[in-house]
Design a protein around this motif. Sequence first.
Motif, PDB file in Angstrom:
ATOM      1  N   ILE A  36       0.847  -1.185   0.000  1.00  0.00           N
ATOM      2  CA  ILE A  36       0.000   0.000   0.000  1.00  0.00           C
ATOM      3  C   ILE A  36       0.883   1.236   0.000  1.00  0.00           C
ATOM      4  O   ILE A  36       1.762   1.387   0.856  1.00  0.00           O
ATOM      5  N   ASP A  37       0.661   2.087  -0.967  1.00  0.00           N
ATOM      6  CA  ASP A  37       1.435   3.319  -1.109  1.00  0.00           C
ATOM      7  C   ASP A  37       0.539   4.492  -0.748  1.00  0.00           C
ATOM      8  O   ASP A  37      -0.535   4.656  -1.326  1.00  0.00           O
ATOM      9  N   PHE A  38       0.947   5.300   0.218  1.00  0.00           N
ATOM     10  CA  PHE A  38       0.169   6.446   0.659  1.00  0.00           C
ATOM     11  C   PHE A  38       0.788   7.727   0.119  1.00  0.00           C
ATOM     12  O   PHE A  38       1.999   7.900   0.141  1.00  0.00           O
ATOM     13  N   SER A  39      -0.058   8.616  -0.358  1.00  0.00           N
ATOM     14  CA  SER A  39       0.411   9.929  -0.785  1.00  0.00           C
ATOM     15  C   SER A  39      -0.519  10.975  -0.191  1.00  0.00           C
ATOM     16  O   SER A  39      -1.642  10.679   0.200  1.00  0.00           O
ATOM     17  N   SER A  40      -0.046  12.216  -0.149  1.00  0.00           N
ATOM     18  CA  SER A  40      -0.826  13.282   0.467  1.00  0.00           C
ATOM     19  C   SER A  40      -0.677  14.564  -0.345  1.00  0.00           C
ATOM     20  O   SER A  40       0.446  15.006  -0.588  1.00  0.00           O
ATOM     21  N   PRO A  41      -1.806  15.159  -0.781  1.00  0.00           N
ATOM     22  CA  PRO A  41      -1.709  16.415  -1.543  1.00  0.00           C
ATOM     23  C   PRO A  41      -1.007  17.497  -0.730  1.00  0.00           C
ATOM     24  O   PRO A  41      -1.310  17.704   0.444  1.00  0.00           O
ATOM     25  N   HIS A  42      -0.054  18.150  -1.357  1.00  0.00           N
ATOM     26  CA  HIS A  42       0.681  19.249  -0.725  1.00  0.00           C
ATOM     27  C   HIS A  42       1.415  18.820   0.546  1.00  0.00           C
ATOM     28  O   HIS A  42       1.744  19.644   1.398  1.00  0.00           O
ATOM     29  N   LEU A  43       1.635  17.502   0.692  1.00  0.00           N
ATOM     30  CA  LEU A  43       2.374  16.939   1.824  1.00  0.00           C
ATOM     31  C   LEU A  43       1.677  17.158   3.169  1.00  0.00           C
ATOM     32  O   LEU A  43       2.303  17.059   4.224  1.00  0.00           O
ATOM     33  N   HIS A  44       0.374  17.443   3.156  1.00  0.00           N
ATOM     34  CA  HIS A  44      -0.346  17.611   4.432  1.00  0.00           C
ATOM     35  C   HIS A  44      -0.297  16.298   5.199  1.00  0.00           C
ATOM     36  O   HIS A  44      -0.605  15.246   4.658  1.00  0.00           O
ATOM     37  N   PRO A  45       0.071  16.311   6.476  1.00  0.00           N
ATOM     38  CA  PRO A  45       0.209  15.065   7.244  1.00  0.00           C
ATOM     39  C   PRO A  45      -1.148  14.487   7.681  1.00  0.00           C
ATOM     40  O   PRO A  45      -2.085  15.217   8.001  1.00  0.00           O
ATOM     41  N   GLN A 104       5.457   6.267   4.182  1.00  0.00           N
ATOM     42  CA  GLN A 104       4.693   6.271   2.944  1.00  0.00           C
ATOM     43  C   GLN A 104       4.205   4.923   2.465  1.00  0.00           C
ATOM     44  O   GLN A 104       3.378   4.872   1.556  1.00  0.00           O
ATOM     45  N   ALA A 105       4.686   3.842   3.010  1.00  0.00           N
ATOM     46  CA  ALA A 105       4.352   2.552   2.430  1.00  0.00           C
ATOM     47  C   ALA A 105       4.149   1.492   3.502  1.00  0.00           C
ATOM     48  O   ALA A 105       4.737   1.561   4.581  1.00  0.00           O
ATOM     49  N   LEU A 106       3.299   0.523   3.176  1.00  0.00           N
ATOM     50  CA  LEU A 106       3.102  -0.627   4.052  1.00  0.00           C
ATOM     51  C   LEU A 106       3.038  -1.873   3.181  1.00  0.00           C
ATOM     52  O   LEU A 106       2.170  -1.999   2.316  1.00  0.00           O
ATOM     53  N   ALA A 107       3.990  -2.784   3.362  1.00  0.00           N
ATOM     54  CA  ALA A 107       4.089  -3.966   2.512  1.00  0.00           C
ATOM     55  C   ALA A 107       3.666  -5.240   3.221  1.00  0.00           C
ATOM     56  O   ALA A 107       3.451  -6.265   2.576  1.00  0.00           O
ATOM     57  N   THR A 108       3.575  -5.208   4.546  1.00  0.00           N
ATOM     58  CA  THR A 108       3.160  -6.381   5.311  1.00  0.00           C
ATOM     59  C   THR A 108       2.204  -5.944   6.405  1.00  0.00           C
ATOM     60  O   THR A 108       2.098  -4.767   6.728  1.00  0.00           O
ATOM     61  N   HIS A 109       1.505  -6.909   6.973  1.00  0.00           N
ATOM     62  CA  HIS A 109       0.627  -6.620   8.106  1.00  0.00           C
ATOM     63  C   HIS A 109       0.840  -7.668   9.186  1.00  0.00           C
ATOM     64  O   HIS A 109       1.241  -8.802   8.915  1.00  0.00           O
ATOM     65  N   ARG A 110       0.600  -7.252  10.415  1.00  0.00           N
ATOM     66  CA  ARG A 110       0.818  -8.152  11.537  1.00  0.00           C
ATOM     67  C   ARG A 110      -0.474  -8.907  11.869  1.00  0.00           C
ATOM     68  O   ARG A 110      -1.553  -8.337  11.860  1.00  0.00           O
ATOM     69  N   ARG A 111      -0.337 -10.182  12.148  1.00  0.00           N
ATOM     70  CA  ARG A 111      -1.486 -11.010  12.505  1.00  0.00           C
ATOM     71  C   ARG A 111      -1.590 -11.129  14.027  1.00  0.00           C
ATOM     72  O   ARG A 111      -0.662 -10.764  14.757  1.00  0.00           O
ATOM     73  N   ARG A 167       7.497   2.597   5.813  1.00  0.00           N
ATOM     74  CA  ARG A 167       7.289   1.513   6.769  1.00  0.00           C
ATOM     75  C   ARG A 167       6.962   0.224   6.032  1.00  0.00           C
ATOM     76  O   ARG A 167       5.814  -0.178   5.915  1.00  0.00           O
ATOM     77  N   ALA A 168       7.993  -0.405   5.481  1.00  0.00           N
ATOM     78  CA  ALA A 168       7.789  -1.629   4.725  1.00  0.00           C
ATOM     79  C   ALA A 168       7.299  -2.749   5.631  1.00  0.00           C
ATOM     80  O   ALA A 168       6.566  -3.623   5.215  1.00  0.00           O
ATOM     81  N   THR A 169       7.723  -2.733   6.881  1.00  0.00           N
ATOM     82  CA  THR A 169       7.199  -3.675   7.871  1.00  0.00           C
ATOM     83  C   THR A 169       6.855  -2.881   9.122  1.00  0.00           C
ATOM     84  O   THR A 169       7.455  -1.846   9.391  1.00  0.00           O
ATOM     85  N   PRO A 170       5.883  -3.340   9.906  1.00  0.00           N
ATOM     86  CA  PRO A 170       5.475  -2.569  11.074  1.00  0.00           C
ATOM     87  C   PRO A 170       6.567  -2.294  12.083  1.00  0.00           C
ATOM     88  O   PRO A 170       6.431  -1.391  12.889  1.00  0.00           O
ATOM     89  N   SER A 171       7.662  -3.040  12.065  1.00  0.00           N
ATOM     90  CA  SER A 171       8.682  -2.846  13.087  1.00  0.00           C
ATOM     91  C   SER A 171       9.775  -1.856  12.668  1.00  0.00           C
ATOM     92  O   SER A 171      10.682  -1.590  13.437  1.00  0.00           O
ATOM     93  N   ARG A 172       9.685  -1.289  11.462  1.00  0.00           N
ATOM     94  CA  ARG A 172      10.779  -0.444  10.977  1.00  0.00           C
ATOM     95  C   ARG A 172      10.759   0.949  11.597  1.00  0.00           C
ATOM     96  O   ARG A 172      11.780   1.607  11.654  1.00  0.00           O
ATOM     97  N   VAL A 173       9.602   1.425  12.031  1.00  0.00           N
ATOM     98  CA  VAL A 173       9.506   2.743  12.642  1.00  0.00           C
ATOM     99  C   VAL A 173       9.031   2.567  14.072  1.00  0.00           C
ATOM    100  O   VAL A 173       7.994   1.972  14.316  1.00  0.00           O
ATOM    101  N   LEU A 174       9.798   3.077  15.019  1.00  0.00           N
ATOM    102  CA  LEU A 174       9.478   2.890  16.432  1.00  0.00           C
ATOM    103  C   LEU A 174       9.020   4.203  17.045  1.00  0.00           C
ATOM    104  O   LEU A 174       9.723   5.209  16.955  1.00  0.00           O
TER     105      LEU A 174
END
Length: 201
Positions: A9-18, A54-61, A128-135
């Motif tokens: 899943i690739d997330f984007s945001s107009p004008h970089l609004h968070p 910006q991205a999520l490639a896996t999900h936690r079960r 965030r390719a995997t949920p553990s990459r950003v703490l």
Amino acid sequence: MWQSEAMWIDFSSPHLHPFLVMIGVDGVNAITGTPFTGEPDFDADDYIEVPTQQALATHRRPYGDLRQFVPPSVHVGPDAASPGHLLQFTVTPMRAEAWARRRHHAADRPDCVLCDISRAERMRAVPRATPSRVLGPLESPDTWQPSLSRSGAVLVVNSATWRELTGGSPRHHPLTSTDYDARRLRWHPTYSETPMLSSPI
């Protein structure tokens, strides 16, 4: 989706609004593996912050393991087959005053998305390719505007369910073992669209 496919899943945001984004997969929070509520738990950090993540490639079960986003299997009986994987999203924008502050700090550096965030936090603000990459959260809870949150859902189905719903095949062709070999990827028989029949006893 075809059996030979996986998605991210690739997330984007107009004008970089968070935005604060929560993702659920079949009722499970994709980041923590706990039940999906749509309400952020700032202590558990059960969300991502777009566009800095910006991205999520896996999900936690629920059991804690990570899985790719793949379609339900066509290799099981119709009674056991799931109609699809339900992806749920709740999106909360940053408060106007917080966004104005960030843009003010970034005025001298238009290419800097995180100029009002510490250097240490910027170092971990990677896709965030995997949920553990950003703490840990990058923004404080009072940065967000929950009264403006919006929710939606997407059903990810396999080719068999797609045919039942639309009367036709998916618009693109499935990947084949040749495609996998060309990319030096390992092919598995379950990637085929042909249901696997069990051998007679």
